[in-house]
Design a protein around this motif. Structure first.
Motif, PDB file in Angstrom:
ATOM      1  N   ARG A   1     -17.272   6.026 -12.274  1.00  0.00           N
ATOM      2  CA  ARG A   1     -16.491   5.514 -11.049  1.00  0.00           C
ATOM      3  C   ARG A   1     -15.117   5.530 -10.980  1.00  0.00           C
ATOM      4  O   ARG A   1     -14.570   5.179 -11.958  1.00  0.00           O
ATOM      5  N   LEU A   2     -14.397   5.865  -9.906  1.00  0.00           N
ATOM      6  CA  LEU A   2     -13.056   6.324  -9.526  1.00  0.00           C
ATOM      7  C   LEU A   2     -12.699   5.518  -8.462  1.00  0.00           C
ATOM      8  O   LEU A   2     -13.319   5.762  -7.488  1.00  0.00           O
ATOM      9  N   TRP A   3     -11.568   4.569  -8.400  1.00  0.00           N
ATOM     10  CA  TRP A   3     -11.100   4.062  -7.446  1.00  0.00           C
ATOM     11  C   TRP A   3      -9.468   4.262  -7.332  1.00  0.00           C
ATOM     12  O   TRP A   3      -8.535   4.839  -8.381  1.00  0.00           O
ATOM     13  N   THR A   4      -9.062   4.235  -5.951  1.00  0.00           N
ATOM     14  CA  THR A   4      -7.417   4.210  -5.791  1.00  0.00           C
ATOM     15  C   THR A   4      -7.011   2.565  -5.581  1.00  0.00           C
ATOM     16  O   THR A   4      -7.847   1.857  -4.889  1.00  0.00           O
ATOM     17  N   ALA A   5      -6.114   2.216  -6.412  1.00  0.00           N
ATOM     18  CA  ALA A   5      -5.564   0.729  -6.130  1.00  0.00           C
ATOM     19  C   ALA A   5      -4.579   0.725  -5.199  1.00  0.00           C
ATOM     20  O   ALA A   5      -3.795   1.736  -5.020  1.00  0.00           O
ATOM     21  N   TYR A   6      -4.556  -0.203  -4.333  1.00  0.00           N
ATOM     22  CA  TYR A   6      -3.659  -0.248  -3.081  1.00  0.00           C
ATOM     23  C   TYR A   6      -2.917  -1.658  -3.402  1.00  0.00           C
ATOM     24  O   TYR A   6      -3.716  -2.655  -3.578  1.00  0.00           O
ATOM     25  N   ASP A   7      -1.703  -1.659  -3.003  1.00  0.00           N
ATOM     26  CA  ASP A   7      -0.914  -2.998  -2.372  1.00  0.00           C
ATOM     27  C   ASP A   7      -0.832  -2.861  -1.194  1.00  0.00           C
ATOM     28  O   ASP A   7      -0.043  -2.118  -0.562  1.00  0.00           O
ATOM     29  N   ASP A   8      -1.414  -3.929  -0.408  1.00  0.00           N
ATOM     30  CA  ASP A   8      -1.472  -3.819   1.264  1.00  0.00           C
ATOM     31  C   ASP A   8      -1.896  -2.353   1.701  1.00  0.00           C
ATOM     32  O   ASP A   8      -3.232  -1.969   1.145  1.00  0.00           O
ATOM     33  N   ASP A   9      -1.054  -1.507   2.098  1.00  0.00           N
ATOM     34  CA  ASP A   9      -1.492  -0.002   2.579  1.00  0.00           C
ATOM     35  C   ASP A   9      -0.900   1.065   1.650  1.00  0.00           C
ATOM     36  O   ASP A   9      -1.116   2.087   1.765  1.00  0.00           O
ATOM     37  N   VAL A  10      -0.286   0.633   0.582  1.00  0.00           N
ATOM     38  CA  VAL A  10       0.304   1.415  -0.362  1.00  0.00           C
ATOM     39  C   VAL A  10      -0.413   1.782  -1.446  1.00  0.00           C
ATOM     40  O   VAL A  10      -1.031   0.955  -2.075  1.00  0.00           O
ATOM     41  N   GLU A  11      -0.791   3.236  -1.812  1.00  0.00           N
ATOM     42  CA  GLU A  11      -1.232   3.490  -3.081  1.00  0.00           C
ATOM     43  C   GLU A  11      -0.406   3.182  -4.139  1.00  0.00           C
ATOM     44  O   GLU A  11       0.819   4.000  -4.199  1.00  0.00           O
ATOM     45  N   VAL A  12      -0.907   2.485  -5.022  1.00  0.00           N
ATOM     46  CA  VAL A  12       0.120   2.103  -6.321  1.00  0.00           C
ATOM     47  C   VAL A  12      -0.499   2.703  -7.609  1.00  0.00           C
ATOM     48  O   VAL A  12       0.154   2.910  -8.649  1.00  0.00           O
ATOM     49  N   GLY A  13      -2.020   3.056  -7.469  1.00  0.00           N
ATOM     50  CA  GLY A  13      -2.412   3.694  -8.944  1.00  0.00           C
ATOM     51  C   GLY A  13      -3.991   4.081  -8.720  1.00  0.00           C
ATOM     52  O   GLY A  13      -4.540   4.361  -7.627  1.00  0.00           O
TER      53      GLY A  13
END
Length: 156
Positions: free
Chosen positions: A62-74
């Motif tokens: 399983r792979l995710w994209t991490a967001y802070d609001d709408d910003v891809e952070v990791g």
């Protein structure tokens, strides 16, 4: 306090991730002294192909994209595997964009991974880290990860 949310990685994000992560992994292998960069690139290609033969659809991964609001952070990549004592997770990647490091995102991604794993009934999370990556090693130790093996080499 960092506010972070995980969203399943999209096909487009996966293609970008795969290209970047494979090269980053190869450079880390070479930087560790394990092998020269050309061989490290081939190892990275083979490892990624073996681990994710069906990309995002690879069973157990399983792979995710991490967001802070709408910003891809990791990004976060977990593999789940049933063992005799229960479900185990292995974190192949807990990554924060380089320019956003040292802001609490790494810790937040690990905490999010732990929450997911608890929800799924995972009994243990494992990971690997290159010895020279002292920042990541320190964070993992702060988060309660313990060393289970050490591989050593000496350059002559």
């Amino acid at each position: 306090m960092v506010t972070l949310r995980l969203e399943p990685m999209t096909d487009e994000q996966y293609l970008r991730y795969r290209e970047h992560a494979e090269e980053d992994y190869a450079r880390n292998i070479a930087a560790s002294g394990a092998m020269p960069l050309p061989e490290a690139r081939e190892k990275a290609r083979q490892d990624f192909q073996g681990l994710l033969p069906d990309g995002l659809a690879t069973e157990g991964h399983r792979l995710w994209t991490a967001y802070d609001d709408d910003v891809e952070v990791g990004r976060l990549w977990l593999h789940l595997e049933q063992k005799s004592d229960g479900l185990h997770a292995f974190g192949y990647d807990f990554a924060v964009r380089e320019e956003l490091r040292r802001r609490g995102y790494g810790r937040a991604i690990i905490e999010a991974a732990e929450r997911l794993c608890r929800e799924w009934g995972v009994v243990a999370i494992g990971l690997s880290v290159f010895g020279f990556n002292t920042g990541a090693r320190a964070l993992y130790e702060q988060m309660g990860f313990e060393v289970t093996a050490i591989r050593m080499a000496k350059r002559l």
